[in-house]
Write an enzyme that holds these catalytic residues in place. Sequence first.
Site: not given
Length: 318
Positions: A28-29, A24, A184, A121-123, A180, A189-190
């Site tokens: 930035k992430m 990834g 995004k 961590g990818t949603t 966000h 997902g949260t």
Amino acid sequence: MMMLLVVVVASALAPSDVVVMMNGLPGKMGIEVADACARRGMSLAEVALTGKEESAPIEVASTTVKLVEAGTPEAEEAMASVVASCDELGKTLVAIDYTVPEAAVPNAELYARHGVSFVMGTTGGDRAALERSVLDGHHCAVIAPNMAKQIVALQAAIDYAATEFPGAFKGYKLDVIESHQSTKLDTSGTAKAIVSALVSLVDEAPDAAAATDAIAAISRVRDAPTQLEGAGGRLQRVPETALSGHAYHTYGLTSADDSVRFELRHNVNGRRVYAEGTADAALFLARRLAQRQEETPAAGKKKRLFDMIDVLKSGELA
């Protein structure tokens, strides 16, 4: 004659024994997570998967990382090379994936082919397909829509309330808004997970469509002017410095006559809280892999698919 009995106790896997393949980059992430893993003492693989538009090596966490386009023969070769290198050095390899939704499942299938355990961590990908890639393989994974352990703990409390007190908010109207950064692409997902639990608080026996409809009704904010002014009071105002990386959620429950309203908010500026949780997940997974190698094979299947609740319960947090 006195005899001295020496007992050797196997210590937990040290972070320095863990190599992270940070897929990834140069996102930035990905950079934030790479730095978090380095702070914990883990090292980075010198190659990572990326998208079509990236090719130049990147310097991150004091490591020069070669970027290889995912889904290509070069990606297969790179993965095989990293696996062989870690095996030779006696290191435990964990892939971390913060790519894009359409790459999540193909990348998971790549990890399965090479027996590489991963933190996803990818949603926005196909969750069922992601899980199948693990359950049909011989590796392990932590798959979670949110790696921020504090938010996950809050979510677990809401899940508990929904299970123990279904219908406690019967007749209340649920409204949800999430904001966000503009990059995004998918709904949080949260937010989806928390809404699914809140539906059970509103209706003790919701039908199959209730959660789907509630998720579809989530208001999604991605434009800076609305974020800066707080979406007409529905959100806390996002600081200008956080526009490129934030997560502001408001969950509201209002009585049928509008005389009572409850709100739950969680506002995050920046990415560090997610990165630290991801580093926790990577180390958790590496230690589970080391444990499996030391254990005598036992009857029955061992758990191979984990989420952030498992990481929280392990107590192995920074």
